[in-house]
Design an enzyme around this catalytic site. Structure first.
Site, PDB file in Angstrom:
ATOM      1  N   CYS A 111       0.814  -1.234   0.000  1.00 27.74           N
ATOM      2  CA  CYS A 111       0.000   0.000   0.000  1.00 27.74           C
ATOM      3  C   CYS A 111       0.838   1.271   0.000  1.00 27.74           C
ATOM      4  O   CYS A 111       0.316   2.358  -0.243  1.00 27.74           O
ATOM      5  CB  CYS A 111      -0.951  -0.007   1.181  1.00 27.74           C
ATOM      6  SG  CYS A 111      -2.021  -1.454   1.174  1.00 27.74           S
ATOM      7  N   HIS A 248      -3.252   7.130   2.309  1.00 30.34           N
ATOM      8  CA  HIS A 248      -3.714   5.818   1.879  1.00 30.34           C
ATOM      9  C   HIS A 248      -5.084   5.560   2.504  1.00 30.34           C
ATOM     10  O   HIS A 248      -5.294   5.821   3.693  1.00 30.34           O
ATOM     11  CB  HIS A 248      -2.710   4.755   2.309  1.00 30.34           C
ATOM     12  CG  HIS A 248      -3.203   3.369   2.055  1.00 30.34           C
ATOM     13  ND1 HIS A 248      -3.681   2.987   0.831  1.00 30.34           N
ATOM     14  CD2 HIS A 248      -3.339   2.301   2.880  1.00 30.34           C
ATOM     15  CE1 HIS A 248      -4.081   1.733   0.900  1.00 30.34           C
ATOM     16  NE2 HIS A 248      -3.881   1.290   2.127  1.00 30.34           N
ATOM     17  N   ASN A 278     -10.267  -0.189   0.106  1.00 28.15           N
ATOM     18  CA  ASN A 278      -8.804  -0.092   0.137  1.00 28.15           C
ATOM     19  C   ASN A 278      -8.246  -0.694  -1.158  1.00 28.15           C
ATOM     20  O   ASN A 278      -8.322  -1.899  -1.363  1.00 28.15           O
ATOM     21  CB  ASN A 278      -8.295  -0.854   1.369  1.00 28.15           C
ATOM     22  CG  ASN A 278      -6.781  -0.854   1.483  1.00 28.15           C
ATOM     23  OD1 ASN A 278      -6.063  -0.493   0.538  1.00 28.15           O
ATOM     24  ND2 ASN A 278      -6.282  -1.273   2.630  1.00 28.15           N
TER      25      ASN A 278
HETATM   26  N1  COA Z   1     -18.674  -8.361   9.954  1.00 28.75           N
HETATM   27  C1  COA Z   1     -19.133  -8.620  11.178  1.00 28.75           C
HETATM   28  N2  COA Z   1     -18.311  -9.000  12.175  1.00 28.75           N
HETATM   29  C2  COA Z   1     -17.002  -9.101  11.917  1.00 28.75           C
HETATM   30  C3  COA Z   1     -16.467  -8.839  10.640  1.00 28.75           C
HETATM   31  C4  COA Z   1     -17.378  -8.453   9.643  1.00 28.75           C
HETATM   32  N3  COA Z   1     -16.969  -8.175   8.391  1.00 28.75           N
HETATM   33  N4  COA Z   1     -15.139  -9.007  10.675  1.00 28.75           N
HETATM   34  C5  COA Z   1     -14.824  -9.372  11.928  1.00 28.75           C
HETATM   35  N5  COA Z   1     -15.953  -9.438  12.686  1.00 28.75           N
HETATM   36  C6  COA Z   1     -16.091  -9.792  14.090  1.00 28.75           C
HETATM   37  C7  COA Z   1     -14.931 -10.615  14.597  1.00 28.75           C
HETATM   38  O1  COA Z   1     -15.117 -11.988  14.310  1.00 28.75           O
HETATM   39  C8  COA Z   1     -14.991 -10.314  16.080  1.00 28.75           C
HETATM   40  O2  COA Z   1     -16.007 -11.108  16.646  1.00 28.75           O
HETATM   41  P1  COA Z   1     -15.795 -11.772  18.082  1.00 28.75           P
HETATM   42  O3  COA Z   1     -15.638 -10.610  19.027  1.00 28.75           O
HETATM   43  O4  COA Z   1     -17.058 -12.555  18.265  1.00 28.75           O
HETATM   44  O5  COA Z   1     -14.565 -12.597  17.975  1.00 28.75           O
HETATM   45  C9  COA Z   1     -15.443  -8.865  16.148  1.00 28.75           C
HETATM   46  O6  COA Z   1     -16.061  -8.603  14.869  1.00 28.75           O
HETATM   47  C10 COA Z   1     -14.310  -7.905  16.368  1.00 28.75           C
HETATM   48  O7  COA Z   1     -13.267  -8.243  15.484  1.00 28.75           O
HETATM   49  P2  COA Z   1     -11.937  -7.411  15.397  1.00 28.75           P
HETATM   50  O8  COA Z   1     -11.053  -8.015  14.371  1.00 28.75           O
HETATM   51  O9  COA Z   1     -11.378  -7.224  16.778  1.00 28.75           O
HETATM   52  O10 COA Z   1     -12.536  -6.001  14.892  1.00 28.75           O
HETATM   53  P3  COA Z   1     -11.826  -4.637  14.727  1.00 28.75           P
HETATM   54  O11 COA Z   1     -12.555  -3.597  15.463  1.00 28.75           O
HETATM   55  O12 COA Z   1     -10.334  -4.736  14.953  1.00 28.75           O
HETATM   56  O13 COA Z   1     -12.048  -4.335  13.172  1.00 28.75           O
HETATM   57  C11 COA Z   1     -10.844  -4.376  11.103  1.00 28.75           C
HETATM   58  C12 COA Z   1     -11.486  -5.205  12.202  1.00 28.75           C
HETATM   59  C13 COA Z   1     -10.228  -5.330  10.094  1.00 28.75           C
HETATM   60  C14 COA Z   1     -11.926  -3.543  10.459  1.00 28.75           C
HETATM   61  C15 COA Z   1      -9.769  -3.439  11.731  1.00 28.75           C
HETATM   62  O14 COA Z   1      -8.934  -4.169  12.594  1.00 28.75           O
HETATM   63  C16 COA Z   1      -8.957  -2.763  10.696  1.00 28.75           C
HETATM   64  O15 COA Z   1      -9.448  -2.042   9.864  1.00 28.75           O
HETATM   65  N6  COA Z   1      -7.621  -2.941  10.755  1.00 28.75           N
HETATM   66  C17 COA Z   1      -6.734  -2.363   9.750  1.00 28.75           C
HETATM   67  C18 COA Z   1      -6.790  -3.216   8.525  1.00 28.75           C
HETATM   68  C19 COA Z   1      -6.196  -2.542   7.327  1.00 28.75           C
HETATM   69  O16 COA Z   1      -6.437  -1.384   7.123  1.00 28.75           O
HETATM   70  N7  COA Z   1      -5.453  -3.307   6.534  1.00 28.75           N
HETATM   71  C20 COA Z   1      -4.853  -2.825   5.354  1.00 28.75           C
HETATM   72  C21 COA Z   1      -3.739  -1.921   5.674  1.00 28.75           C
HETATM   73  S1  COA Z   1      -2.995  -1.305   4.264  1.00 28.75           S
END
Ligand code: COA
Length: 321
Positions: A111, A248, A278
Site C-alpha cells: 500500500c 492511503h 482499500n
Molecule cells: N462483519 C461482522 N463482524 C465481523 C467482521 C465483519 N466483516 N469481521 C470481523 N468481525 C467480528 C470478529 O469476528 C470479532 O467477533 P468476536 O468478538 O465474536 O470474535 C469482532 O467482529 C471484532 O473483530 P476485530 O477483528 O477485533 O474487529 P476490529 O474492530 O479490529 O475491526 C478491522 C477489524 C479489520 C476492520 C480493523 O482491525 C482494521 O481495519 N484494521 C486495519 C486493517 C487494514 O487497514 N489493513 C490494510 C492496511 S494497508
C-alpha cells in the site's frame, strides 16, 4: 531540482459491490462495515486486468498533462497483485500505450507502493537520469482476497490511478521519507506460489491475504503520523501549513486517528474509501485524480501524501501542487 505532477488519471472496474451485496457472501452487515471501516462499496474486476486498468489510468494522466506516450522516459507501476510474475506490469502497460522510449519496471511496496514509486522517480530525475515519469498504482486485489473471510474481503477494492511527473526547477516535491520493517511482515501477508519442483514440495501458508487487523491498525495510527511529522520537518514546514493530507485509504478510523495525532481538522483529509474501499497502491493516485478533476487542487497548495501497509512499509512526501 525537483518533480511536479502535471497530469492525473484513474480507472475503476465497472462492477460496484455494496456492503449489502457482501452480506450474501459472508456473515456481516452494512452497519458493521461502515462503523468499523467507513467503507460502503468497492469496485471489483469482472475481467479487467491490472495492466489494462493501469494503462487506462496512464492514458488519462498523459491526456491531462497534454503529453504523448512516446515522450515518457520512465514508466513505473506499483502493484502487489500482478496477473503475471513475468513480464512486469509496467512492460505490459508500455506495450499497450506504445511508450516505446520509456524504461519500464514494477515496484512492490504494497500500500506504500505508489508513494515509493513517486519518490523513486524523483530520485532518478534529481540524479539527471530521466526528465519525466509516468507512475501508476494498480491492483486487482479481488483475486488475492479470500471471499469467505469476513475479516478481509470487506476491505479491499480494485482500480488504478496514475500521475505524469516532470522535472521542475523549484517547488514540486519538497521532501520525502520512506521506511520499512520486514520483521513485522507476518501481520499482513499473501503467499504467491508454493515451491514445487523435482527436488522439493513445500506447501505454502495461503494464496490469500492473511491479516492481523488490530496489529495493522495500531501500526498505522502510531507510525504514520510520526512519518508525516518527520517529512514536515525535513521539508521545513508544519502541519498547519498543509492544505490537504492525501492518505492511503485503508480505514476511516485510521485516518481520524492520524488527524488527531497531528492535531489537524479532519476536513483536511479527503476520503473516497466509502466508495472504493482499500485499493492498496492505487488508493493515493485515484484519490489525487478525483481531487484534481473536482477542481480541489489549486496551484501553490501544499499537500502531504502518505502511504502505509504490508512489509511493513510506510512513507510520506510533501509537495507543492
Ligand atoms: N462483519 C461482522 N463482524 C465481523 C467482521 C465483519 N466483516 N469481521 C470481523 N468481525 C467480528 C470478529 O469476528 C470479532 O467477533 P468476536 O468478538 O465474536 O470474535 C469482532 O467482529 C471484532 O473483530 P476485530 O477483528 O477485533 O474487529 P476490529 O474492530 O479490529 O475491526 C478491522 C477489524 C479489520 C476492520 C480493523 O482491525 C482494521 O481495519 N484494521 C486495519 C486493517 C487494514 O487497514 N489493513 C490494510 C492496511 S494497508
Amino acid at each position: 531540482m525537483s518533480i511536479k505532477i502535471v497530469g492525473t488519471g484513474s480507472t475503476l472496474p465497472e462492477k460496484c459491490v455494496t456492503n449489502e451485496d457482501l452480506t450474501k457472501l459472508v456473515d456481516t452487515s452494512d452497519e458493521w462495515i461502515r462503523e468499523r471501516t467507513g467503507i460502503g462499496s468497492r469496485h471489483v474486476s469482472t475481467g479487467e486486468t491490472v495492466d489494462e486498468l493501469a494503462a487506462s489510468a496512464c492514458e488519462k494522466a498523459l491526456a491531462d498533462a497534454g503529453k504523448s506516450a512516446s515522450e515518457v522516459e520512465l514508466l513505473l507501476v506499483a502493484t502487489c497483485s500482478p496477473e503475471c510474475g513475468i513480464p512486469g506490469v509496467a512492460c505490459q502497460v508500455q506495450s499497450r500505450l506504445g511508450a516505446s522510449n520509456a524504461v519500464a519496471f514494477d515496484l512492490n511496496a504494497a500500500c506504500a507502493g505508489f508513494l515509493f514509486a513517486l519518490n523513486t522517480a524523483w530520485a532518478y530525475v534529481e540524479a539527471g537520469i530521466y526528465r519525466n515519469a509516468l507512475i501508476a498504482g494498480a491492483e486487482v486485489l479481488s483475486k488475492i482476497v479470500d471471499w469467505s473471510d469476513r475479516g478481509t474481503c470487506i476491505l479491499f477494492g480494485d482500480g488504478a490511478g496514475a500521475v505524469y511527473v516532470e522535472k521542475c526547477d523549484r517547488d514540486g516535491m519538497l521532501g520525502f521519507v520512506q521506511h520499512a520493517d520486514g520483521s513485522r511482515g507476518e501481520v499482513l501477508r499473501c503467499d504467491s506460489r508454493a515451491l514445487k519442483n523435482p527436488y522439493a514440495d513445500v506447501s505454502m501458508k495461503s494464496p490469500y491475504v492473511q491479516m492481523d487487523g488490530r496489529e495493522v491498525f495500531a501500526f498505522a495510527v502510531r507510525q504514520v503520523p510520526a512519518g508525516i511529522q518527520e517529512v514536515l520537518d525535513k521539508a521545513g514546514t508544519e502541519a498547519d501549513d498543509i492544505d490537504l493530507f492525501v492518505l492511503h485509504q485503508a480505514n476511516y478510523r485510521i485516518i481520524e486517528g492520524i488527524a488527531k495525532r497531528l492535531k489537524q481538522d479532519i476536513s483536511k483529509f479527503p476520503v473516497n474509501l466509502d466508495r472504493v474501499g482499500n485499493m492498496s497502491s492505487a488508493a493515493i493516485p485515484v484519490l489525487l485524480d478525483e481531487l484534481n478533476r473536482a477542481g480541489r487542487l489549486k496551484r501553490g497548495m501544499k499537500l502531504v501524501l502518505s502511504g502505509f501497509g504490508a512489509g511493513l512499509t510506510w512513507g510520506a512526501c510533501v509537495l507543492k501542487w
